[in-house]
Design an enzyme around this catalytic site. Structure first.
Site, mmCIF file in Angstrom:
data_model
loop_
_atom_site.group_PDB
_atom_site.id
_atom_site.type_symbol
_atom_site.label_atom_id
_atom_site.label_comp_id
_atom_site.label_asym_id
_atom_site.label_seq_id
_atom_site.Cartn_x
_atom_site.Cartn_y
_atom_site.Cartn_z
ATOM 1 C CB CYS A 158 -0.945 0.003 1.194
ATOM 2 S SG CYS A 158 -2.103 -1.374 1.176
ATOM 3 C CG HIS A 210 -6.385 1.830 0.148
ATOM 4 N ND1 HIS A 210 -5.225 2.379 -0.386
ATOM 5 C CD2 HIS A 210 -5.966 0.805 0.954
ATOM 6 C CE1 HIS A 210 -4.177 1.720 0.068
ATOM 7 N NE2 HIS A 210 -4.596 0.752 0.878
ATOM 8 C CB CYS A 244 -0.688 0.308 7.811
ATOM 9 S SG CYS A 244 -2.340 0.125 7.103
#
Length: 414
Positions: free
Chosen positions: A115, A370, A400
Site C-alpha cells: 500500500c 484505496h 500501513c
C-alpha cells in the site's frame, strides 16, 4: 563550496534537523512542481470498472504533462507503484508512458511495496535526484482493483513457509489484522464508527465545496452498461463519497471478518480504481524552467512492524521521520494518514499524540477509496492542495503496509 556542502547534507543518512533546516531553500532541494490524481471509483461498480490500469495511467500521465507544461524529453525517469498486476505492471505501464507521449528515451521502473507503492515511487525519484542521477522525474501509482483484486494475487506458500510461525503471518487477511489491532489496543467499535463517519462527513463537505476539483484530472473512458453496451464517459468525481453517513447508521452494520469483531464495510477502506502522479525535480532546474514550486520533498522513512498488526505501521513510521528531522507532531500542520481501517488509523493517531483535527481534513480512504498502488501518490495531490488552500506549511503522509510495515514522508509547502 556551499553547493557541495548542501549536497553532502542531503546525501547524509540523517538530514539536517529543525524547522529552520526543513524550510530553508537550496539549489539542490528536491521539489514537487505538480501533483494530480484521477477520481477514485468503486471496484467492480464504478465508472473505471472496465478501464485497465495501463489506460488509467496513460491518461493521467498525459494530463500531468499537459497541465505542467513540462517537456517530456526532459524527464529522467518514470517510477510507478502497483500492487496487483503481475510484475507490478512493468510491461503495460511502460507502454502506458509511451501512449501518454513520453518518449522511448525516458526509462521506466515498476515497483511494489504494497500500500505504500505510490509513496515509494515518489521517494525513489527523489533519491535519484538527490544522488545526481536525474534532474526531473515522475513518481506515480495506479491500481485497477476491479480487474486484478482477488485471492490469486498471492503465490501459494510452500510447507516450509507455512511451518514458519513468523512467515505465515504474512498471509493473515487484512481484515483480521484490523481486528487484531482493535483487540490488542482496545479500539472500540463505537470509536471506529465515529471516526469513519467523520471521514465521510469531511469528504462530502470537500466534494461539495469543489476542493477535489483542484487535484483531480478528468479522465475520458468507456464503461459497459448492464447489457454490455459501451458508453463514453468523463470521470471527474470520487463515487464512494456518501453524504449523510452517521456513526449511528454504521453501528447497524454487521462485522465483516469475525462474528464478534468490530471491522465492517463502513469503517474500512473501499476497494477502488484510480491513479496518482507527482512531478519532482531539482530546485535549480525548476527555477530555470519556470516551473511552479508547490513544495519541498524533505524526507521519507519505512519501518517494519509485526505482520499480524500491520495496521500500526504509521504509529512508528511517523515518529521515525520526525525524529530524523528533529521535529515533533506539533510542528506538522496537516497529516494525510491512510485509512486502511478505522482501527489502525485511530490507534496510530492516538499513539503519536496527534491532534485529530489535523488529520485528513478532506476525509480519507474510508470515504474516498484505496486503490492500493495509487494511494501513496494520491495523498500528495490531496495534501498539497490542502496546504495551498489553507496557507499551512508542513505536511506528512503515511500509511500501513501489508505484511507488516509502515511508511511516512514529510513535505514543506511553498
Amino acid at each position: 563550496m556551499d553547493r557541495l556542502n548542501n549536497l553532502a547534507t542531503q546525501l547524509e543518512q540523517n538530514p539536517a534537523k529543525g524547522l529552520d533546516a526543513i524550510t530553508s531553500k537550496n539549489p539542490d532541494d528536491v521539489v514537487i512542481t505538480a501533483a494530480y490524481r484521477t477520481a477514485h471509483t468503486k471496484g467492480g461498480k464504478g465508472l473505471f470498472k472496465d478501464t485497465s490500469s495501463s489506460e488509467l495511467l496513460a491518461s493521467l500521465l498525459e494530463g500531468l504533462v499537459k497541465e505542467s507544461k513540462i517537456d517530456p524529453k526532459l524527464i529522467g525517469d518514470v517510477v510507478c507503484g502497483n500492487v496487483l498486476a503481475a510484475g507490478a505492471g512493468a510491461t503495460e505501464h511502460r507502454a502506458a508512458c509511451l501512449v501518454a507521449g513520453i518518449p522511448e528515451t525516458v526509462p521506466f521502473v515498476a515497483l511494489n511495496r504494497q500500500c505504500s507503492s505510490g509513496l515509494m515511487a515518489v521517494n525513489d525519484v527523489a533519491n535519484k535526484i538527490r544522488a545526481g542521477q536525474i534532474d526531473i522525474g515522475i513518481g506515480c501509482g495506479v491500481e485497477s482493483m476491479s480487474n486484478q483484486y482477488g485471492p490469486n494475487s498471492v503465490t501459494p506458500f510452500s510447507n516450509k513457509f507455512q511451518n514458519n510461525e513468523e512467515a505465515k503471518k504474512c498471509l493473515i487477511p487484512m481484515g483480521i489484522t484490523s481486528e487484531n489491532v482493535a483487540a490488542k489496543y482496545n479500539v472500540s467499535r463505537k470509536a471506529q464508527d465515529a471516526f469513519a463517519a467523520k471521514s465521510y462527513e469531511k469528504a462530502a463537505a470537500a466534494q461539495a465545496a469543489g476542493k477535489f476539483d483542484q487535484e483531480i484530472l478528468p479522465i475520458k473512458t468507456t464503461v459497459l452498461d448492464d447489457d454490455d453496451n459501451e458508453k463514453e464517459v468523463t470521470v471527474n468525481k470520487d463515487d464512494g463519497i456518501r453524504p449523510g453517513v452517521t456513526a449511528e447508521k454504521l453501528g447497524k452494520l454487521k462485522p465483516a471478518f469475525s462474528a464478534e469483531g468490530t471491522t465492517h464495510a463502513g469503517n474500512a477502506s473501499q476497494i477502488s480504481d484510480g491513479a496518482g502522479a507527482v512531478l519532482l525535480m531539482r530546485r535549480s532546474v525548476a527555477e530555470k524552467l519556470g516551473q511552479p514550486i508547490l513544495a519541498k520533498f524533505v524526507h521519507c522513512k519505512t519501518v517494519g512492524v509485526p505482520p499480524e498488526l500491520m495496521g500500526i505501521g504509521p504509529a512508528y513510521a511517523i515518529p521515525a521521520v520526525l525524529e530524523d528531522l528533529g521535529l515533533t507532531v506539533n510542528d506538522v500542520d496537516v497529516f494525510e494518514i491512510n485509512e486502511a481501517f478505522a482501527s489502525q488509523a485511530l490507534f496510530s493517531i492516538q499513539h503519536c499524540g496527534i491532534d485529530e483535527s489535523k488529520v485528513n481534513p478532506r476525509g480519507g480512504a474510508i470515504a474516498i477509496g484505496h486503490p492500493l498502488g495509487a494511494t501513496g501518490a494520491r495523498q500528495f495531490a490531496t495534501l498539497l492542495s490542502e496546504l495551498k488552500e489553507s496557507g499551512k506549511k508542513v505536511g506528512v503522509t503515511s500509511m500501513c503496509i501489508g505484511t507488516g510495515m509502515g511508511a511516512a514522508s514529510l513535505v514543506v509547502a511553498e
